[in-house]
Enzyme design. Sequence first.
Site, mmCIF file in Angstrom:
data_model
loop_
_atom_site.group_PDB
_atom_site.id
_atom_site.type_symbol
_atom_site.label_atom_id
_atom_site.label_comp_id
_atom_site.label_asym_id
_atom_site.label_seq_id
_atom_site.Cartn_x
_atom_site.Cartn_y
_atom_site.Cartn_z
ATOM 1 C CB CYS A 39 -0.948 0.011 1.189
ATOM 2 S SG CYS A 39 -1.606 -1.592 1.626
ATOM 3 N NE ARG B 63 1.771 -9.055 5.226
ATOM 4 C CZ ARG B 63 0.472 -8.981 4.971
ATOM 5 N NH1 ARG B 63 -0.363 -9.795 5.615
ATOM 6 N NH2 ARG B 63 0.003 -8.112 4.097
ATOM 7 C CD GLN C 235 -1.699 -9.357 -0.108
ATOM 8 O OE1 GLN C 235 -1.218 -10.448 0.192
ATOM 9 N NE2 GLN C 235 -2.718 -8.848 0.532
ATOM 10 C CG ASP D 226 -2.014 -5.272 -2.309
ATOM 11 O OD1 ASP D 226 -3.089 -5.554 -1.780
ATOM 12 O OD2 ASP D 226 -0.944 -5.220 -1.677
ATOM 13 C CG HIS E 88 -3.487 0.274 -3.530
ATOM 14 N ND1 HIS E 88 -2.281 -0.321 -3.823
ATOM 15 C CD2 HIS E 88 -3.826 -0.150 -2.285
ATOM 16 C CE1 HIS E 88 -1.897 -1.062 -2.792
ATOM 17 N NE2 HIS E 88 -2.817 -0.978 -1.857
ATOM 18 C CE LYS F 53 -12.492 -6.171 7.825
ATOM 19 N NZ LYS F 53 -11.355 -7.047 8.150
ATOM 20 C CG HIS G 125 -6.108 -0.619 0.872
ATOM 21 N ND1 HIS G 125 -4.747 -0.518 0.960
ATOM 22 C CD2 HIS G 125 -6.606 0.481 1.492
ATOM 23 C CE1 HIS G 125 -4.423 0.596 1.610
ATOM 24 N NE2 HIS G 125 -5.536 1.215 1.947
#
Length: 639
Positions: free
Chosen positions: A332, A361, A379, A381, A383, A463, A509
């Site tokens: 992000c 992580r 990931q 992702d 945005h 969300k 996101h």
Amino acid sequence: MKVELMDGSIKEFEKAENMFVIAKSISNSLVKKSVAAKVDGELKDMSYVLDHDAKVEFVTMDTEEGEHIIRHSAAHLMAQAVVRLFPGTKVTIGPAIENGFYYDFDSEEQFTPEDLEKIEAEMKKIAKEDLKIERVMMTREEAIKHFEELGEIYKVEIIKEIAKGDELSFYKQGEFMDLCRGPHVPSTSYIKAFKLKSVAGAYWRGDAKNKMLQRIYGLAFSNNDKLKDYLVFLEEAEKRDHRRLGKELELFFVSEYGPGFPIFLPKGMVLKNTLIDLWRREHKKAGYVEIQTPTMLNKELWETSGHWFNYRENMYTTSIDETDFAIKPMNCPGGVITYKNKIHSYKDLPERVGELGHVHRHEFSGALHGLMRVRAFTQDDAHIFMTPDQIQDEIIGVVQLIDKFYRGIFGFDYSIELSTKPEKAIGAQEIWDKAEAGLKGALEKIGVPYKLNPGDGAFYGPKLDFKIKDAIGRTWQCGTIQLDFNLPERFDINYIGEDGEKHRPVMIHRVVYGSIERFIGILIEHYAGAFPMWLAPTQVKILTLNDEVIPYAKEVMAMLEEKNIRVELDDRAETIGYKIREANGKYKIPMQLVIGKAEAENREVNVRRFGEKDQKTMKLEDFIPYAIDEATLKIKENL
């Protein structure tokens, strides 16, 4: 005394009565099935004496709440059995969990599978004893004295942390008593369907600095039919375990040199790249552009985003030129600074930006699990930066895209949860109201059902969570759509509005796969390793009967490769039966071609499909377009 029941009817009693009496006044069968009652919404034991007007609802053993109570009671039953069989064992905590329970013990005895059988047998014996389970109240001081005399140091530690003056609740069955809020079943005879499954190590209170205890896991249900069904389900799940299938299918492995860092083999990379190519193709159609941000960025970025202060323990860090850097745990912040790289007009919005970012992580070793829980993953992702007025349309677009993947491509059923503003949140109430209305409005506009999850949104915005259901009914949390007012504020990003002034964009996101590695693990288990032909690493396997037909087999292989069919040739000097069993049974190849003398002479192929006994002979010229069609992904449009 008036008692209002769930159907709205009223029963009157001349004096205070316990829940057994009240249940019996309704029906004898209700007494036998009930394990607890809700009095004005508060759970109580069946022995609870009601002395005032109230609304009463009985909790029967076959309900979700009833089975939770049975499982908690089964944990106590197991602890009692362990203490009986292994005197001197110290008990710690034992909660109910999904489908079962566990209890942690400090014992000099190292529990073995044979010990679990003995403990389970003792549990059945205690259940038959029909010991009454009673709630006992003690002061903090009385409780400390009681458990100190028993040498139960862990219970004493827990009790000493409770505020002085508080009266504590305990549950007693025979010679065994445990600290617990309850409620519990009325007697041990209510606990009939259980099975002990395994023993594992667990640190006291989850802290590696504390002593390692032994955790025994068990299953418990309201009846034996449910237990048997669940054991069959577990057996099926074991057959589908992606760690075993990943090794057998030669897809991936995890090396001792990198726990939590999966290594993909050639076939696994074909599978992964097929998913990535599909992702890129469908996102391009949906108006997304793709970026790539660095794997490692300056500490200052993570301070601005808030991750350095709120997520630091999960981040890997290093130092370059005496400056702290962090390997990204999520994409992000990189996406936000990419947006900030140039000035935006309201005419540029919405801007949909995707990234297949490799993130890292730190996960505890005990939490690692194949591809499902790793330390490094991709990931998917994206945005979306937009004006507040664009929220609903953009949410609809993302929901439709996720539906296209889940239902249209993979055939998953799924459910959606809408999580709203939590107690601790940032941003004006007006923006939250608009955001939540946008999410609700989007789902309602396209007629998609959802479940409301009040107060469970992220602190930076509401969300939607998408939970898919696999072939054997398990639920997996994958896709998510989150509205974010936090990062746009922290990074001071804006756009020039129609009025010529700066405005703050709203940020979404969203992920479809989530972690691609985890999604692959889910797919392996969903399909039990037998992937549909469009996704299979090897789509066609050519099996030769003898060396004489190898030239023709290679010709067939070349023609398929020219049409981008993923094909392999097995021309080993093995029996055709062995080759078929390996291709069909072990590797689960969707389509196998057996080629012998007749096929070579007639320019034909003998076609076998995975899992099917029937076979058919086709002319090569007819087979090629047939194979192309079978290997082509057909997408069902739903929303």
